[in-house]
Design a protein around this motif. Structure first.
Motif, PDB file in Angstrom:
ATOM      1  N   GLY A  20      40.941  42.406  29.600  1.00 17.19           N
ATOM      2  CA  GLY A  20      40.329  42.767  30.876  1.00 17.19           C
ATOM      3  C   GLY A  20      40.597  44.207  31.255  1.00 17.19           C
ATOM      4  O   GLY A  20      39.731  44.876  31.829  1.00 17.19           O
ATOM      5  N   CYS A  78      38.309  46.493  29.147  1.00 18.09           N
ATOM      6  CA  CYS A  78      36.900  46.441  29.545  1.00 18.09           C
ATOM      7  C   CYS A  78      36.690  46.672  31.039  1.00 18.09           C
ATOM      8  O   CYS A  78      35.566  46.542  31.534  1.00 18.09           O
ATOM      9  CB  CYS A  78      36.317  45.086  29.167  1.00 18.09           C
ATOM     10  SG  CYS A  78      36.413  44.725  27.417  1.00 18.09           S
ATOM     11  N   CYS A  79      37.720  46.995  31.773  1.00 18.18           N
ATOM     12  CA  CYS A  79      37.644  47.081  33.233  1.00 18.18           C
ATOM     13  C   CYS A  79      36.663  48.156  33.705  1.00 18.18           C
ATOM     14  O   CYS A  79      35.936  47.951  34.674  1.00 18.18           O
ATOM     15  CB  CYS A  79      39.027  47.350  33.798  1.00 18.18           C
ATOM     16  SG  CYS A  79      39.102  47.261  35.582  1.00 18.18           S
ATOM     17  N   CYS A  91      33.973  49.313  32.186  1.00 17.26           N
ATOM     18  CA  CYS A  91      32.580  48.942  31.907  1.00 17.26           C
ATOM     19  C   CYS A  91      32.079  47.814  32.806  1.00 17.26           C
ATOM     20  O   CYS A  91      30.898  47.749  33.131  1.00 17.26           O
ATOM     21  CB  CYS A  91      32.426  48.515  30.454  1.00 17.26           C
ATOM     22  SG  CYS A  91      32.872  49.803  29.291  1.00 17.26           S
ATOM     23  N   THR A  92      32.964  46.917  33.205  1.00 16.60           N
ATOM     24  CA  THR A  92      32.547  45.738  33.975  1.00 16.60           C
ATOM     25  C   THR A  92      32.843  45.868  35.461  1.00 16.60           C
ATOM     26  O   THR A  92      32.648  44.907  36.211  1.00 16.60           O
ATOM     27  CB  THR A  92      33.266  44.487  33.448  1.00 16.60           C
ATOM     28  OG1 THR A  92      34.668  44.656  33.617  1.00 16.60           O
ATOM     29  CG2 THR A  92      32.925  44.224  32.002  1.00 16.60           C
ATOM     30  N   CYS A 113      35.209  43.183  36.917  1.00 15.71           N
ATOM     31  CA  CYS A 113      34.887  41.755  36.765  1.00 15.71           C
ATOM     32  C   CYS A 113      35.567  41.128  35.557  1.00 15.71           C
ATOM     33  O   CYS A 113      35.688  39.909  35.481  1.00 15.71           O
ATOM     34  CB  CYS A 113      33.376  41.559  36.664  1.00 15.71           C
ATOM     35  SG  CYS A 113      32.512  41.956  38.191  1.00 15.71           S
ATOM     36  N   SER A 114      36.005  41.949  34.615  1.00 14.75           N
ATOM     37  CA  SER A 114      36.652  41.398  33.424  1.00 14.75           C
ATOM     38  C   SER A 114      38.063  40.895  33.732  1.00 14.75           C
ATOM     39  O   SER A 114      38.678  40.257  32.888  1.00 14.75           O
ATOM     40  CB  SER A 114      36.701  42.450  32.318  1.00 14.75           C
ATOM     41  OG  SER A 114      37.418  43.583  32.770  1.00 14.75           O
ATOM     42  N   TRP A 152      38.647  38.769  36.236  1.00 14.51           N
ATOM     43  CA  TRP A 152      38.529  37.435  36.847  1.00 14.51           C
ATOM     44  C   TRP A 152      39.089  36.316  35.979  1.00 14.51           C
ATOM     45  O   TRP A 152      39.708  35.390  36.500  1.00 14.51           O
ATOM     46  CB  TRP A 152      37.082  37.139  37.228  1.00 14.51           C
ATOM     47  CG  TRP A 152      36.742  37.711  38.557  1.00 14.51           C
ATOM     48  CD1 TRP A 152      35.948  38.790  38.801  1.00 14.51           C
ATOM     49  CD2 TRP A 152      37.212  37.273  39.831  1.00 14.51           C
ATOM     50  NE1 TRP A 152      35.897  39.039  40.146  1.00 14.51           N
ATOM     51  CE2 TRP A 152      36.660  38.126  40.801  1.00 14.51           C
ATOM     52  CE3 TRP A 152      38.056  36.254  40.235  1.00 14.51           C
ATOM     53  CZ2 TRP A 152      36.915  37.980  42.151  1.00 14.51           C
ATOM     54  CZ3 TRP A 152      38.301  36.108  41.585  1.00 14.51           C
ATOM     55  CH2 TRP A 152      37.740  36.946  42.524  1.00 14.51           C
TER      56      TRP A 152
END
Length: 164
Positions: A88, A91-92, A94-95, A98-99, A101
């Motif tokens: 997460g 990728c935080c 890029c998302t 939401c990664s 969650w």
């Protein structure tokens, strides 16, 4: 003779009864996390040292068995949380956050499984001994951060020989 039919309120006696129950229960015993990793306040290992506040209330072997069950449950759930946390964090950007969650949901699941385990232990043994284990969030001593600790509360004995 006029006082014979008078009705008096007994508020003072009920307040004394509530204070009586509150005074008989000592402070709860706190078992803190002793691990080297903490995710959202939940440590990966709890301290297995027998606290002095439980002497003559529960056998050290029973305490050790309960802590071992709790630590084995944490050993199963927290490595998965760490992997999802690392994924997460990568990728935080890029998302847009939401990664993270899945990590929050898995942390709640770990807390829920610990609560269920403590409920089982309470119903199996500790409620019969006048003790109640629960997972509680407390402020750390050294900082303003919150951590999850195990509270062993003493259930006050109800005086059954005292009139209502």
């Amino acid at each position: 003779m006029a006082d014979f039919d008078a009705i008096y309120e007994e508020e003072e006696e009920t307040n004394l009864d509530e204070n009586y129950h509150a005074m008989t229960a000592p402070d709860p015993v706190i078992v803190r996390g002793a691990g080297n990793m903490t995710i959202f306040g939940l440590s990966n290992v709890f301290n297995t040292e027998f606290p002095s506040g439980l002497v003559s209330r529960v056998a050290p072997e029973e305490f050790q068995a309960t802590i071992t069950r709790i630590n084995s449950e944490l050993r199963k759930t927290l490595p998965v949380n760490v992997r999802w946390l690392l994924c997460g964090c990568v990728c935080c950007c890029c998302t847009l956050g939401c990664s993270l969650w899945p990590v929050v949901c898995l942390s709640r699941r770990a807390q829920s499984s610990l609560t269920k385990l403590l409920d089982y232990e309470n119903s199996r043994l500790y409620n019969k001994l006048g003790l109640h284990w629960r997972l509680a969030k407390r402020r750390c001593d050294s900082s303003s951060m919150m951590e999850y600790v195990l509270l062993v509360e003493f259930v006050p004995k109800i005086p059954i020989y005292r009139p209502d």
